[in-house]
Design an enzyme around this catalytic site. Sequence first.
Site, PDB file in Angstrom:
ATOM      1  N   SER A 275       9.034   5.955   3.907  1.00 24.66           N
ATOM      2  CA  SER A 275       8.562   7.223   3.783  1.00 24.66           C
ATOM      3  C   SER A 275       7.309   7.418   4.159  1.00 24.66           C
ATOM      4  O   SER A 275       6.134   6.399   4.135  1.00 24.66           O
ATOM      5  CB  SER A 275       8.660   7.747   2.206  1.00 24.66           C
ATOM      6  OG  SER A 275       7.975   8.929   2.074  1.00 24.66           O
TER       7      SER A 275
ATOM      8  N   TYR B 105       7.413   5.924  -6.695  1.00 22.13           N
ATOM      9  CA  TYR B 105       8.211   6.218  -5.241  1.00 22.13           C
ATOM     10  C   TYR B 105       7.553   5.456  -4.092  1.00 22.13           C
ATOM     11  O   TYR B 105       8.154   4.655  -3.281  1.00 22.13           O
ATOM     12  CB  TYR B 105       8.733   7.390  -5.084  1.00 22.13           C
ATOM     13  CG  TYR B 105       9.247   7.810  -3.898  1.00 22.13           C
ATOM     14  CD1 TYR B 105      10.592   7.326  -3.530  1.00 22.13           C
ATOM     15  CD2 TYR B 105       8.666   8.385  -2.771  1.00 22.13           C
ATOM     16  CE1 TYR B 105      11.359   7.894  -2.668  1.00 22.13           C
ATOM     17  CE2 TYR B 105       9.453   8.703  -1.661  1.00 22.13           C
ATOM     18  CZ  TYR B 105      10.652   8.237  -1.456  1.00 22.13           C
ATOM     19  OH  TYR B 105      11.252   8.670  -0.218  1.00 22.13           O
TER      20      TYR B 105
END
Length: 313
Positions: free
Chosen positions: A188, A201
């Site tokens: 990401s 995350y």
Amino acid sequence: MEILLEDAFVLFGIFTTFIFFLKVAQCLRYLVLTKWFGVPSSFFNSLGEWAVITGSTDGIGKAYAFEFAKRGFNIVLISRTKDKLIKVADEIEHATGRKVKAVQANFTKRDIYEHIEENLKGLEIGVLVNNVGMLQIPNPCRFLEMTDVDKTIDDMIAVNMVSVAKMTRLALPKMKQRRKGLILNISSGVASSPTPLYCLYSSSKIFVERFSRGCQAEYGSKGIIIQCLMPYGIASKLSGLEPGVVTRSAEDYVRSSLDGVLLGDRCHGCLNHEILAFILRKIPHWIIHADKFLNKFMDHVMNTRGRQNNHPH
């Protein structure tokens, strides 16, 4: 003293100009290797018969499954929901005529990999896309405000980190033996720097980046490409975002990312996200890490999602 200051300004100007031209060269390289030349279809055709995609019933995973089927691969879908697996498998078979194998697996569990390995036996796997991932709930939020913190920690490590290493362990030996293969690990953009409100995350996605680049250094000479993709906004159920200037549809992003598989061991996947990453790196952390900014950001996300939920579909 004046001479020293003058020399310092000259050196600073040279350095700034060098960085500018370096960034221009990177953009040109991106365009040359993607938009202008791209990756020949023979490259993908040479990798093998099957493409394996985890988290493949929604968003990017589903888009990769369709795109690789269109490019001549048979597809292995791995996801946790049986009904969705059957539905997506039927859609791909009817749209492309390729074989599709559906494997049900819940990646929050650690005992699933023997079952997956059994289902992959005898398949010539040319492509592995480690896409399965999870975000905290609510999203975004501070670490201690996550729903069921202890379970979220365990599940996110299992899904975002363990799955990447375990699935790579299953696919890589035969790729090494045949001296060909492509592994795409979906990280990401938030892993590019410390990211409050997504700290667990983003940290799990840093693992994906470091693991991918380390494996590429170890196995790149064996004819295998292992690339980490670091997208920012992708319109999907997981993100809750709608397509826009920066936010790409999953289908557009996937096509763009496959044009960039020769760009190296790490890539943001599309030019929009490469530019966004460059801009974000220039913003001082003291601005975007301030409580006032974080609170406004959370309010903005909540308001945006509220409007989307109220919008008729």
